[in-house]
Every structure is written in structure tokens, then in C-alpha cells.
Design a protein around this motif. Sequence first.
Motif, PDB file in Angstrom:
ATOM      1  N   SER A  52       0.778  -1.240  -0.053  1.00 46.83           N
ATOM      2  CA  SER A  52      -0.140   0.107  -0.044  1.00 46.83           C
ATOM      3  C   SER A  52       0.621   1.248  -0.140  1.00 46.83           C
ATOM      4  O   SER A  52       0.387   2.417   0.356  1.00 46.83           O
ATOM      5  CB  SER A  52      -1.041  -0.015   1.043  1.00 46.83           C
ATOM      6  OG  SER A  52      -1.796  -1.143   1.125  1.00 46.83           O
ATOM      7  N   LYS A  70      -0.460   4.292  -1.967  1.00 45.95           N
ATOM      8  CA  LYS A  70      -1.754   4.754  -1.569  1.00 45.95           C
ATOM      9  C   LYS A  70      -1.457   5.494  -0.423  1.00 45.95           C
ATOM     10  O   LYS A  70      -2.106   6.580  -0.052  1.00 45.95           O
ATOM     11  CB  LYS A  70      -2.573   3.630  -1.242  1.00 45.95           C
ATOM     12  CG  LYS A  70      -3.913   4.049  -0.554  1.00 45.95           C
ATOM     13  CD  LYS A  70      -4.947   2.836  -0.638  1.00 45.95           C
ATOM     14  CE  LYS A  70      -4.689   2.507   0.856  1.00 45.95           C
ATOM     15  NZ  LYS A  70      -5.380   1.357   1.280  1.00 45.95           N
ATOM     16  N   ASN A  71      -0.516   4.916   0.534  1.00 46.77           N
ATOM     17  CA  ASN A  71      -0.108   5.651   1.588  1.00 46.77           C
ATOM     18  C   ASN A  71       0.880   6.893   1.634  1.00 46.77           C
ATOM     19  O   ASN A  71       1.571   7.487   2.649  1.00 46.77           O
ATOM     20  CB  ASN A  71       0.343   4.629   2.671  1.00 46.77           C
ATOM     21  CG  ASN A  71      -0.618   3.708   2.965  1.00 46.77           C
ATOM     22  OD1 ASN A  71      -1.859   3.827   3.087  1.00 46.77           O
ATOM     23  ND2 ASN A  71      -0.234   2.391   3.429  1.00 46.77           N
TER      24      ASN A  71
END
Length: 123
Positions: free
Chosen positions: A100, A103-104
Motif C-alpha cells: 500500500s 496509496k499511503n
Amino acid sequence: MDNPIAYGYFEKDSLKGFVEGFYEKWNRRFRISNIIIFDNDLRGKGIGKMLLDQIKIDAKKSGARMVVLETQSYNYKAISFYEKNGFEIIGFDLFAYSNSDIKNHNIRIEMGLRIDEYGKRLC
């Protein structure tokens, strides 16, 4: 990791910061694996630069062709510090920490400082 090198900054008997690294023989790069100043009040006072300059001397002595290190994309202060000390962005890893990461907004950034054939470019 062969023959790691480390330097510390002490006040009285208390470790306030350190830098560590090692020579990567296979690609002739010196990797700084960690640099930290523990006390926020001591940051920006030249201690990190002093530690970085010291380990860059060892990088040159090792025969390395460049010094490399890793930081994270959200660590703007570190990126700025490294750039002020001659490092430039040499690569990214979009999934170094988790699936992720993008996205992070947490991307691994590789930064490097080339040492020319005569070892003149370190600072």
C-alpha cells in the motif's frame, strides 16, 4: 555487510546521534545504513553534517565510486538535508515497505553522491 563503520556524537556520557555504513564490494558503493540525531533540539546545529562528513571520508578511503542511502518520500527534512550535502535522487521503490506504499504516500527514495575517479567530489 562487511566491516561496518559507525561514529557517534556524545554530550558527556550520553549518545546524542550516530551514523553507520559499510562498503558494498560487489558494486563499489558505500551505503549509509543509518544516520540519526535523537534530540530534536540538536537538529539543525551541524551535528548531522559533521557525522555525514566523517563517514564520507571513510567512503572515499574504501575506494567506493559513490555513497548511497535510503529515505522515505514523506521525510522532507531528511531529503533537504541530503540534497544540501550533495546527494541527489537516484531511484525509487514503490513497494519497499508494503503493498500500500503508493496509496499511503510512503515511497522509498534512494539518494546518492558520486565520487569521481580522483575522489574530489564528496562535499
